[in-house]
Design a protein around this motif. Sequence first.
Motif, PDB file in Angstrom:
ATOM      1  N   LEU A  85       0.826  -1.211   0.000  1.00  0.00           N
ATOM      2  CA  LEU A  85       0.000   0.000   0.000  1.00  0.00           C
ATOM      3  C   LEU A  85       0.859   1.259   0.000  1.00  0.00           C
ATOM      4  O   LEU A  85       0.554   2.233  -0.699  1.00  0.00           O
ATOM      5  N   ALA A  86       1.932   1.258   0.788  1.00  0.00           N
ATOM      6  CA  ALA A  86       2.758   2.463   0.938  1.00  0.00           C
ATOM      7  C   ALA A  86       3.697   2.695  -0.247  1.00  0.00           C
ATOM      8  O   ALA A  86       4.280   3.777  -0.352  1.00  0.00           O
ATOM      9  N   THR A  87       3.816   1.713  -1.126  1.00  0.00           N
ATOM     10  CA  THR A  87       4.711   1.882  -2.277  1.00  0.00           C
ATOM     11  C   THR A  87       3.936   1.803  -3.593  1.00  0.00           C
ATOM     12  O   THR A  87       3.727   2.815  -4.249  1.00  0.00           O
ATOM     13  N   VAL A  88       3.470   0.636  -3.932  1.00  0.00           N
ATOM     14  CA  VAL A  88       2.813   0.420  -5.224  1.00  0.00           C
ATOM     15  C   VAL A  88       1.517   1.217  -5.356  1.00  0.00           C
ATOM     16  O   VAL A  88       1.233   1.794  -6.409  1.00  0.00           O
ATOM     17  N   TYR A  89       0.746   1.269  -4.282  1.00  0.00           N
ATOM     18  CA  TYR A  89      -0.572   1.916  -4.335  1.00  0.00           C
ATOM     19  C   TYR A  89      -0.616   3.263  -3.614  1.00  0.00           C
ATOM     20  O   TYR A  89      -1.691   3.773  -3.309  1.00  0.00           O
ATOM     21  N   ARG A  90       0.516   3.878  -3.365  1.00  0.00           N
ATOM     22  CA  ARG A  90       0.549   5.101  -2.557  1.00  0.00           C
ATOM     23  C   ARG A  90      -0.156   6.293  -3.182  1.00  0.00           C
ATOM     24  O   ARG A  90      -0.586   7.195  -2.480  1.00  0.00           O
ATOM     25  N   GLU A  91      -0.293   6.322  -4.486  1.00  0.00           N
ATOM     26  CA  GLU A  91      -0.938   7.454  -5.160  1.00  0.00           C
ATOM     27  C   GLU A  91      -2.466   7.365  -5.163  1.00  0.00           C
ATOM     28  O   GLU A  91      -3.134   8.338  -5.496  1.00  0.00           O
ATOM     29  N   ARG A  92      -3.006   6.231  -4.804  1.00  0.00           N
ATOM     30  CA  ARG A  92      -4.466   6.076  -4.827  1.00  0.00           C
ATOM     31  C   ARG A  92      -5.112   6.856  -3.689  1.00  0.00           C
ATOM     32  O   ARG A  92      -4.595   6.920  -2.580  1.00  0.00           O
ATOM     33  N   ARG A  93      -6.268   7.370  -3.976  1.00  0.00           N
ATOM     34  CA  ARG A  93      -6.988   8.217  -3.024  1.00  0.00           C
ATOM     35  C   ARG A  93      -7.330   7.487  -1.725  1.00  0.00           C
ATOM     36  O   ARG A  93      -7.278   8.066  -0.646  1.00  0.00           O
ATOM     37  N   GLU A  94      -7.683   6.212  -1.815  1.00  0.00           N
ATOM     38  CA  GLU A  94      -8.113   5.455  -0.646  1.00  0.00           C
ATOM     39  C   GLU A  94      -6.953   4.867   0.173  1.00  0.00           C
ATOM     40  O   GLU A  94      -7.160   4.323   1.252  1.00  0.00           O
ATOM     41  N   THR A  95      -5.728   4.979  -0.322  1.00  0.00           N
ATOM     42  CA  THR A  95      -4.593   4.350   0.346  1.00  0.00           C
ATOM     43  C   THR A  95      -4.369   4.824   1.779  1.00  0.00           C
ATOM     44  O   THR A  95      -4.151   3.987   2.658  1.00  0.00           O
ATOM     45  N   PRO A  96      -4.403   6.121   2.086  1.00  0.00           N
ATOM     46  CA  PRO A  96      -4.199   6.510   3.488  1.00  0.00           C
ATOM     47  C   PRO A  96      -5.198   5.864   4.453  1.00  0.00           C
ATOM     48  O   PRO A  96      -4.817   5.404   5.538  1.00  0.00           O
ATOM     49  N   ALA A  97      -6.446   5.776   4.052  1.00  0.00           N
ATOM     50  CA  ALA A  97      -7.455   5.147   4.909  1.00  0.00           C
ATOM     51  C   ALA A  97      -7.195   3.650   5.042  1.00  0.00           C
ATOM     52  O   ALA A  97      -7.309   3.091   6.142  1.00  0.00           O
ATOM     53  N   LEU A  98      -6.841   2.998   3.940  1.00  0.00           N
ATOM     54  CA  LEU A  98      -6.555   1.564   3.980  1.00  0.00           C
ATOM     55  C   LEU A  98      -5.311   1.271   4.821  1.00  0.00           C
ATOM     56  O   LEU A  98      -5.280   0.285   5.564  1.00  0.00           O
ATOM     57  N   LEU A  99      -4.293   2.124   4.695  1.00  0.00           N
ATOM     58  CA  LEU A  99      -3.093   1.971   5.513  1.00  0.00           C
ATOM     59  C   LEU A  99      -3.438   2.070   6.994  1.00  0.00           C
ATOM     60  O   LEU A  99      -2.999   1.245   7.795  1.00  0.00           O
ATOM     61  N   PHE A 100      -4.199   3.090   7.342  1.00  0.00           N
ATOM     62  CA  PHE A 100      -4.562   3.273   8.752  1.00  0.00           C
ATOM     63  C   PHE A 100      -5.412   2.098   9.239  1.00  0.00           C
ATOM     64  O   PHE A 100      -5.180   1.577  10.328  1.00  0.00           O
ATOM     65  N   LEU A 101      -6.368   1.674   8.455  1.00  0.00           N
ATOM     66  CA  LEU A 101      -7.230   0.562   8.838  1.00  0.00           C
ATOM     67  C   LEU A 101      -6.413  -0.717   9.040  1.00  0.00           C
ATOM     68  O   LEU A 101      -6.574  -1.426  10.041  1.00  0.00           O
TER      69      LEU A 101
END
Length: 148
Positions: A77-93
């Motif tokens: 999530l923090a590398t490949v998908y870091r530009e996606r809008r939902e990534t910060p929420a998914l990372l935190f979850l």
Amino acid sequence: MNPLANRLMALVALLAVGGIVVSSVSLQHHFETSKTAYCDIGENFNCDIVNRSAYSSIAGIPVALIGMLGYAALVGLATVYRERRETPALLFLGAFGGLAFALYLTYIEGWVLGAWCIICLSSLALIATITVVSGILWLRSRGTGHCS
């Protein structure tokens, strides 16, 4: 994504790689039968008791392997998908779920098994830090929809 958000994502990825390393060491000790010298520090600190207990697996899956997979998902999530809008929420979850699981396991260590595992406590510190950093990323992204 701004430079601060990029640095925070990189920090999450770096900490999660550390989590993979720590969890892989724990997984190795889960399957070993010899005594772990560096982790046996008296009665209260003994990774062997923790890593080889009935609580070290869930449905036959070692919790260290679950940790490795969880940390790997956070790296992705923090590398490949870091530009996606939902990534910060998914990372935190994901990090919050990992922290809740680590706190449960820490309770088992201290109050059920009566032994602490340095490796496990290191993983707890890593996932707690990842949760804080990803929480900051998520809160910053909520105002703009992106990490600004």
